[in-house]
Design a protein around this motif. Structure first.
Motif, PDB file in Angstrom:
ATOM      1  N   ALA A 133     -19.754 -20.143  18.264  1.00 14.92           N
ATOM      2  CA  ALA A 133     -21.027 -20.291  18.969  1.00 14.92           C
ATOM      3  C   ALA A 133     -21.306 -21.775  19.220  1.00 14.92           C
ATOM      4  CB  ALA A 133     -22.156 -19.671  18.154  1.00 14.92           C
ATOM      5  N   THR A 134     -20.948 -22.607  18.244  1.00 14.53           N
ATOM      6  CA  THR A 134     -21.137 -24.053  18.406  1.00 14.53           C
ATOM      7  C   THR A 134     -20.294 -24.569  19.571  1.00 14.53           C
ATOM      8  OG1 THR A 134     -21.611 -24.330  16.058  1.00 14.53           O
ATOM      9  CG2 THR A 134     -20.903 -26.295  17.245  1.00 14.53           C
ATOM     10  N   ALA A 135     -19.035 -24.151  19.580  1.00 15.49           N
ATOM     11  CA  ALA A 135     -18.143 -24.573  20.669  1.00 15.49           C
ATOM     12  C   ALA A 135     -18.690 -24.122  22.022  1.00 15.49           C
ATOM     13  CB  ALA A 135     -16.746 -24.010  20.433  1.00 15.49           C
ATOM     14  N   LYS A 136     -19.147 -22.886  22.054  1.00  8.04           N
ATOM     15  CA  LYS A 136     -19.674 -22.323  23.294  1.00  8.04           C
ATOM     16  C   LYS A 136     -20.908 -23.104  23.755  1.00  8.04           C
ATOM     17  CE  LYS A 136     -21.294 -17.833  24.799  1.00  8.04           C
ATOM     18  NZ  LYS A 136     -21.764 -16.541  24.295  1.00  8.04           N
ATOM     19  N   SER A 137     -21.754 -23.448  22.791  1.00  4.33           N
ATOM     20  CA  SER A 137     -22.985 -24.171  23.127  1.00  4.33           C
ATOM     21  C   SER A 137     -22.672 -25.573  23.654  1.00  4.33           C
ATOM     22  CB  SER A 137     -23.901 -24.259  21.900  1.00  4.33           C
ATOM     23  OG  SER A 137     -24.275 -22.966  21.491  1.00  4.33           O
ATOM     24  N   LEU A 138     -21.698 -26.225  23.017  1.00  5.50           N
ATOM     25  CA  LEU A 138     -21.314 -27.559  23.483  1.00  5.50           C
ATOM     26  C   LEU A 138     -20.760 -27.486  24.907  1.00  5.50           C
ATOM     27  CD1 LEU A 138     -19.543 -28.968  20.286  1.00  5.50           C
ATOM     28  CD2 LEU A 138     -21.765 -29.695  21.200  1.00  5.50           C
ATOM     29  N   ARG A 139     -19.958 -26.466  25.157  1.00  2.28           N
ATOM     30  CA  ARG A 139     -19.387 -26.304  26.510  1.00  2.28           C
ATOM     31  C   ARG A 139     -20.486 -26.061  27.534  1.00  2.28           C
ATOM     32  NH1 ARG A 139     -14.739 -22.969  23.784  1.00  2.28           N
ATOM     33  NH2 ARG A 139     -13.106 -24.569  23.731  1.00  2.28           N
ATOM     34  N   LYS A 140     -21.488 -25.298  27.121  1.00  5.13           N
ATOM     35  CA  LYS A 140     -22.618 -25.014  28.003  1.00  5.13           C
ATOM     36  C   LYS A 140     -23.338 -26.314  28.373  1.00  5.13           C
ATOM     37  CE  LYS A 140     -25.320 -20.743  27.542  1.00  5.13           C
ATOM     38  NZ  LYS A 140     -26.207 -20.005  26.621  1.00  5.13           N
ATOM     39  N   ILE A 141     -23.564 -27.151  27.366  1.00  4.33           N
ATOM     40  CA  ILE A 141     -24.269 -28.418  27.596  1.00  4.33           C
ATOM     41  C   ILE A 141     -23.428 -29.312  28.526  1.00  4.33           C
ATOM     42  CG2 ILE A 141     -25.083 -30.558  26.490  1.00  4.33           C
ATOM     43  CD1 ILE A 141     -25.800 -28.808  24.016  1.00  4.33           C
ATOM     44  N   ALA A 142     -22.137 -29.365  28.230  1.00  6.83           N
ATOM     45  CA  ALA A 142     -21.253 -30.196  29.064  1.00  6.83           C
ATOM     46  C   ALA A 142     -21.213 -29.686  30.498  1.00  6.83           C
ATOM     47  CB  ALA A 142     -19.851 -30.233  28.457  1.00  6.83           C
ATOM     48  N   ALA A 143     -21.132 -28.375  30.633  1.00  8.35           N
ATOM     49  CA  ALA A 143     -21.085 -27.794  31.982  1.00  8.35           C
ATOM     50  C   ALA A 143     -22.363 -28.103  32.741  1.00  8.35           C
ATOM     51  CB  ALA A 143     -20.869 -26.283  31.890  1.00  8.35           C
ATOM     52  N   TYR A 144     -23.478 -28.111  32.023  1.00  7.14           N
ATOM     53  CA  TYR A 144     -24.759 -28.398  32.662  1.00  7.14           C
ATOM     54  C   TYR A 144     -24.756 -29.795  33.270  1.00  7.14           C
ATOM     55  CZ  TYR A 144     -29.626 -29.900  33.034  1.00  7.14           C
ATOM     56  OH  TYR A 144     -30.804 -30.416  33.498  1.00  7.14           O
ATOM     57  N   PHE A 145     -24.197 -30.750  32.547  1.00  8.20           N
ATOM     58  CA  PHE A 145     -24.204 -32.128  33.051  1.00  8.20           C
ATOM     59  C   PHE A 145     -23.148 -32.353  34.143  1.00  8.20           C
ATOM     60  CE2 PHE A 145     -26.558 -32.952  29.077  1.00  8.20           C
ATOM     61  CZ  PHE A 145     -27.613 -33.691  29.602  1.00  8.20           C
ATOM     62  N   GLU A 146     -22.252 -31.389  34.299  1.00  4.30           N
ATOM     63  CA  GLU A 146     -21.230 -31.431  35.353  1.00  4.30           C
ATOM     64  C   GLU A 146     -20.493 -32.769  35.376  1.00  4.30           C
ATOM     65  OE1 GLU A 146     -22.692 -28.876  38.967  1.00  4.30           O
ATOM     66  OE2 GLU A 146     -24.436 -29.897  38.149  1.00  4.30           O
ATOM     67  N   GLY A 179     -21.617 -19.485  34.814  1.00  2.00           N
ATOM     68  CA  GLY A 179     -21.851 -19.005  33.447  1.00  2.00           C
ATOM     69  C   GLY A 179     -22.887 -19.781  32.651  1.00  2.00           C
ATOM     70  N   VAL A 180     -23.498 -20.802  33.254  1.00  2.00           N
ATOM     71  CA  VAL A 180     -24.546 -21.521  32.535  1.00  2.00           C
ATOM     72  C   VAL A 180     -25.902 -21.034  33.038  1.00  2.00           C
ATOM     73  CG1 VAL A 180     -25.495 -23.788  31.934  1.00  2.00           C
ATOM     74  CG2 VAL A 180     -23.047 -23.535  32.342  1.00  2.00           C
ATOM     75  N   ASP A 181     -26.395 -19.996  32.379  1.00  7.77           N
ATOM     76  CA  ASP A 181     -27.684 -19.442  32.778  1.00  7.77           C
ATOM     77  C   ASP A 181     -28.797 -20.220  32.134  1.00  7.77           C
ATOM     78  OD1 ASP A 181     -27.099 -17.138  34.428  1.00  7.77           O
ATOM     79  OD2 ASP A 181     -26.093 -16.340  32.639  1.00  7.77           O
ATOM     80  N   LEU A 182     -29.648 -20.793  32.948  1.00  2.67           N
ATOM     81  CA  LEU A 182     -30.797 -21.502  32.389  1.00  2.67           C
ATOM     82  C   LEU A 182     -31.893 -20.486  32.093  1.00  2.67           C
ATOM     83  CD1 LEU A 182     -30.743 -24.552  34.823  1.00  2.67           C
ATOM     84  CD2 LEU A 182     -29.849 -24.432  32.503  1.00  2.67           C
ATOM     85  N   LYS A 183     -32.738 -20.836  31.138  1.00  3.38           N
ATOM     86  CA  LYS A 183     -33.891 -19.998  30.777  1.00  3.38           C
ATOM     87  C   LYS A 183     -33.495 -18.555  30.501  1.00  3.38           C
ATOM     88  CE  LYS A 183     -38.024 -20.632  32.599  1.00  3.38           C
ATOM     89  NZ  LYS A 183     -39.182 -20.977  33.420  1.00  3.38           N
ATOM     90  N   LYS A 184     -32.367 -18.383  29.856  1.00  5.43           N
ATOM     91  CA  LYS A 184     -31.932 -16.997  29.632  1.00  5.43           C
ATOM     92  C   LYS A 184     -31.623 -16.786  28.161  1.00  5.43           C
ATOM     93  CE  LYS A 184     -28.950 -13.500  31.712  1.00  5.43           C
ATOM     94  NZ  LYS A 184     -28.175 -12.906  30.670  1.00  5.43           N
ATOM     95  N   TYR A 185     -32.129 -15.706  27.644  1.00  5.65           N
ATOM     96  CA  TYR A 185     -31.784 -15.321  26.277  1.00  5.65           C
ATOM     97  C   TYR A 185     -31.687 -13.802  26.254  1.00  5.65           C
ATOM     98  CZ  TYR A 185     -32.148 -14.590  21.210  1.00  5.65           C
ATOM     99  OH  TYR A 185     -31.930 -14.196  19.916  1.00  5.65           O
ATOM    100  N   ASP A 186     -30.540 -13.307  25.839  1.00  6.34           N
ATOM    101  CA  ASP A 186     -30.323 -11.856  25.887  1.00  6.34           C
ATOM    102  C   ASP A 186     -30.844 -11.118  24.669  1.00  6.34           C
ATOM    103  OD1 ASP A 186     -29.195 -11.828  28.368  1.00  6.34           O
ATOM    104  OD2 ASP A 186     -27.167 -12.225  27.618  1.00  6.34           O
TER     105      ASP A 186
END
Lengths: 549, 457
Positions: free
Chosen positions: A308-321, A438-445
């Motif tokens: 989950a940590t790895a996934k979260s870091l990737r999400k943050i990185a993807a956001y900054f493009e 795959g970077v959904d903002l404001k989303k929590y399932d």
């Protein structure tokens, strides 16, 4: 493994649910039935659960109060705001150093080294204050705090009687702020009877932090990739580990709400370009307000669990493009993962197939399932203590949530875009493109979608149901809070406290994951639970003659 | 420094309490109620009170603490908590099946003026209290007194059970005060050795120091039974240990059932234990058992053997009135010097009693009633001590000032043993001395130079 499989087939969730509520008076049974959900895979929708409703008087609940959520959870971990509790002594006493949120203020001789977290400040209201009003005493107490230690900020917290006798703490705070000049004074109307649980207190704290502190400091903060980490409380040093990882990746954490935090961090939070939300329940209000006022989007993350940590870091990185950041994050993950995989592999030989139950918080009962999964363990029942439906079913249900008498009493503050500082970090087109990748903002399932079919999801689990649940489903480990800990242990079932961990930690991030594997390995595999029966209880025959040497 | 903002200079504070040496009434009421067999304490307030008390007691005892709450919402706070309490009583008797529900109020229900006796009457009229079961009530507003007051008030309310049949039961009531479960066991053992049959109330032994058996009992076997509480009205007399915690109940029982009482100090230390044992033997009309006399001798032996390490050592003590009074007397009796004495619990009698105990000493004794640990720390900063005696919160002062800490009182959140090993009686005195000596001698060893580091102490 055979034993475990046997255990699995024994369950009939419908039967278990019936047994949980069998002893209740009819009215209680009807109400509780709506908060106990048997998870089923529905097509395109998530099953509905009742949550964030009143606790039933007399039913021994895990829940605390609004004050606990406001002062204890959200504001407690900030080191340089004096938390002055206006009320009789107890409320302040019980919230004094009992949550294990760590902080680092630096050595004594560094500037800005304030740390008031080891102190307990109270107006210690007496009968005459209740009868004649406590405003004067509150003002005097604020003055005395100021004279004694000159803090940069004082937060005033209301306890039950304050609201009842009508002390206007906000006016007192405003007057004292003006009088003192260099000390920000603000108040929280977090009387314990408000709302139905701690959750209302989170919301109240969010509102006031946003209203009185966020945006106060415009001195630019350096950093290429600036984020805020929302809903992380540095229990057992979790936040320290997450900050270590951010630093390694080159991500600048402007402000954590509120683990290891300081006044200045909150005041500068509007300078971040992304809000990473950990505990959705306790802090999503700040995330929304930061977006509306300053244009900072938010993304749901989870640093509990290595993957989950790895996934979260990737999400943050993807956001900054930014390719450099994306590469760096991959390098960090590649560097950290081998240790984790080795630990998981080792521990997994003993933990795989074991079962867990989690009843904590507004996010933890969801997040920690990740760690158990990494150890090959299965979560067979889980639920939150104070969450709302969106934490179970996902944010899409928010528009459908009914406003009731209790939620109506909690202030919703109207936020508008800041005249000079509103600057949307992403255009609608960019946001759409991010969602596509795959970077959904404001989303929590929410929790439900990640749990297996036929698991039991139980909101606001109570003492009676916990005991029954353990008896019927015999988990290998049970996770809840300190009040539940020893009744479960007496049954011979290992228990991990997941609010403040009791001891140990960090369990967040990469190193935290390894700590957690070892802790759970210790708990589910230890010989110490094998001594419950004495030898003579195992072989009670009285006929055998004693064999002398 | 942990308490880096505590200045040396003492300024008078009128409105602000910092680092309290007390907490609020309801937790005391909850602890006392746990000393009734098969009793579920019930907090009539918002659910946070109950959660906080249960958490603190759980952390102190490492045992399950069951208690229920009226779970007030804003509506209940406006319209009164009667409906919540009635519903709670009904649910509790149905789901948990206790013998007794011991309701205590909170600042919330007191401020809105909920009337417990009236609500109980309504519960009885509506048939919500099953035959042979009881609801007890105690008014414990958090804005008066302290946790000690709440304990005392709940114990006093237990007198309600007492019945006077006219036939004496040959027993002595002992109200032990706010002591640990093992202390209650030890007090009963001393009485038994002296040949005094007792009814102890409340009695948390066997409740809050229970075994691990693989079975969870919400209501363990220990605790004073309702039958025993009823019988207290037929007892020969009542020994109340501690003016603050126990006297109110003893006097109430005297008033109600004409059971005569004596208020003694909690038997901590040599002299207080002597007075307790002397009272027991006088009541029983027997000589003191050899076993007890032997234990007394052992305590005196330790005091005389190790006197050189106690002599003139300065001590700061913070705690609850009954305990601190006994402790101060004990410290003086072994020639230690209690120079700073703080209790958070209000009451002028405390200072008077301490002054009596310390009057003829040749050093200054600072006393603060309704004081806090912040002030105690400031005193220590001005003139250090050799030992701090305090609950777990004292560890922040101890670490900053590098002073040995004897964890003693309530709550103890970071060490174990207080629920198993008594500090009352002669045996308890030995244990206290052992702990004090360990602290002082560990310190001596730590600070010794190689040249004067010694094997034999």
């Amino acid at each position: 493994m055979t034993i475990i499989r046997e255990k699995m087939v024994q369950w009939d969730p419908v039967d278990i649910k019936a047994k949980l509520i069998a002893k209740y008076p009819p009215k209680v049974a009807r109400k509780r039935a709506k908060q106990i959900l048997i998870n089923e895979a529905l097509e395109n929708e998530t099953p509905e659960i009742t949550a964030n409703v009143r606790t039933i008087p007399g039913i021994i609940t895990m829940r605390g109060c609004t004050y606990a959520g406001c002062k204890g959870v959200i504001m407690g971990p900030t080191r340089d705001i004096v938390n002055l509790v206006h009320g009789p002594i107890g409320c302040s006493f019980y919230a004094w150093l009992t949550r294990r949120n760590q902080t680092y203020a630096g050595p004594d001789d560094t500037p800005d080294n304030e740390n008031f977290m080891n102190y307990c400040f109270s107006t210690d209201m007496q009968e005459q204050d209740i009868i004649f009003g406590g405003e004067k005493k509150l003002a005097a107490a604020i003055q005395e705090v100021y004279d004694l230690i000159h803090p940069k900020a004082i937060g005033v917290f209301a306890t039950c009687p304050v609201g009842l006798i009508g002390d206007d703490i906000h006016t007192v705070a405003a007057q004292m702020k003006e009088k003192l000049g260099d000390c920000n004074v603000f108040a929280f109307s977090c009387e314990g009877y408000k709302g139905v649980s701690q959750s209302a207190g989170h919301h109240i704290a969010n509102n006031q932090v946003f209203r009185h502190i966020v945006g106060e400091n415009d001195v630019p903060k350096e950093g290429k990739f600036k984020i805020n980490l929302l809903g992380e409380y540095n229990i057992g040093g979790d936040g320290f580990e997450i900050d270590r990882i951010f630093k390694k990746c080159g991500i600048t954490n402007i402000s954590t709400f509120s683990g290891n935090s300081s006044y200045d961090q909150f005041a500068s939070a509007h300078q971040a370009d992304l809000n990473a939300v950990m505990c959705h329940r306790s802090i999503n209000y700040v995330a929304d307000m930061l977006e509306t006022k300053f244009g900072i989007p938010w993304v749901k993350v989870n640093f509990i669990g290595a993957h989950a940590t790895a996934k979260s870091l990737r999400k943050i990185a993807a956001y900054f493009e930014d390719q450099e950041l994306i590469n760096r994050v991959e390098e960090v993950i590649a560097e950290e993962m081998p240790d984790i995989e080795a630990a998981a592999k080792d521990v997994g030989t003993r933990t795989a197939g074991k079962t867990a139950m989690l009843f904590v918080g507004g996010s933890r009962a969801h997040h920690y399932q990740e760690l158990f999964k990494e150890m090959g363990m299965k979560t067979i029942s889980a639920g939150y203590e104070f969450a709302h439906r969106d934490d179970y079913e996902g944010r899409q249900v928010i528009p459908n949530l009914k406003v009731d008498a209790d939620s109506r009493n909690i202030e919703e503050i109207e936020v508008e875009p800041d005249e000079s500082r509103y600057s949307p970090r992403k255009t609608p087109a960019e946001i759409e493109a991010l969602a596509g990748s795959g970077v959904d903002l404001k989303k929590y399932d929410g929790m439900i979608s990640e749990m297996d079919e036929n698991t039991l999801i139980i909101d606001d689990l109570n003492q009676h149901e916990a005991e029954k649940l353990v008896e019927l489903m015999k988990p290998d480990i049970f996770c809840a809070g300190i009040k539940e800990k020893y009744s479960i242990m007496k049954l011979g079932v290992p228990m991990k406290q997941l609010h403040s961990y009791d001891s140990g930690g960090p369990y967040a991030g990469f190193r935290g994951a390894i700590n957690f594997y070892h802790e759970i390995d210790r708990l589910v595999g230890s010989r110490v639970f094998s001594y419950l029966k004495a030898p003579w209880q195992k072989n009670p025959e009285l006929t055998a003659a004693y064999v002398w040497e | 420094m942990l308490l880096r903002h505590t200045p040396k200079e003492v300024k008078e504070r009128n409105a602000l309490t910092v680092n309290p040496a007390k907490t609020c009434q309801p937790i005391g009421a909850m602890y006392a109620a746990l000393g009734i067999h098969a009793c579920l304490p019930h907090s009539h307030g918002s659910q946070g009170c109950c959660a906080y008390h249960r958490s603190t007691l759980t952390r102190h005892y490492k045992e399950p603490i069951s208690a229920a709450t009226s779970s007030f919402t804003e509506g209940a706070s406006v319209f009164g908590g009667q409906a919540n309490l009635l519903q709670a009583i009904n649910n509790i008797f149905n789901v948990y099946e206790p013998e007794v529900i011991a309701v205590h109020t909170t600042c919330l229900s007191e401020t809105i003026g909920d009337d417990l006796p009236q609500i109980r009457k309504k519960a009885i009229n509506e048939g919500k209290i099953p035959e042979g079961k009881y609801v007890l009530g105690a008014s414990t507003p958090s804005y008066a007194g302290s946790h000690v007051t709440g304990f005392s008030t709940m114990v006093k309310s237990m007198v309600e059970f007492s019945e006077k049949t006219g036939e004496k039961n040959g027993r002595v009531n002992i109200i032990p005060g706010w002591v640990e479960p093992c202390d209650m066991e030890e007090i009963k053992r001393m009485a038994e050795l002296t040949g005094v049959k007792t009814i102890m109330f409340p009695d948390t032994s066997g409740v809050l120091n229970g075994p691990m058996t693989g079975e969870y009992k919400m209501f363990p076997d220990g605790g004073t039974t309702v039958a025993e509480l009823k019988s207290t009205g037929d007892s020969i007399g009542t020994l109340a240990l501690g003016e603050w915690c126990s006297a109110a109940a003893a006097r109430e029982l005297d008033k109600k059932c004409k059971v005569p009482c004596r208020v003694l100090d909690i038997p901590i230390g040599l002299a207080a234990t002597d007075r307790f044992v002397d009272a027991l033997r006088t009541i029983a009309g027997v000589s003191v058992a050899d076993e007890l006399a032997f234990e007394r001798g052992q305590l005196v032996d330790m005091i005389t053997d190790m006197h050189q390490y106690f002599f003139k050592k300065k001590v700061a003590v913070a705690g609850d009135p009954d305990q601190v009074i006994a402790m101060v007397e004990f410290l003086i009796s072994i020639d230690m010097c209690p120079v700073y004495i703080v209790t958070g619990t209000p009451g002028k009698k405390f200072e008077k009693r301490i002054r009596e105990l310390t009057d003829d000493l040749d050093y200054e004794v600072k006393i603060k009633v309704k004081g806090d640990l912040f002030l105690l720390h400031q005193w220590i900063k001005n003139e250090p001590v050799d030992l701090l005696i305090c609950n777990s919160y004292g560890k922040y002062i101890a670490k900053d000032e590098d002073i040995p800490l004897l964890r003693w009182g309530f709550p103890i959140l970071d060490r174990q043993g207080h629920q198993y090993f008594p500090t009352v009686g002669y045996k308890g005195g030995l244990r206290l001395l052992e702990k004090i000596l360990n602290l002082l001698l560990d310190r001596k060893d730590r600070d010794a130079e190689e040249s004067n580091f010694e094997l034999v102490l």
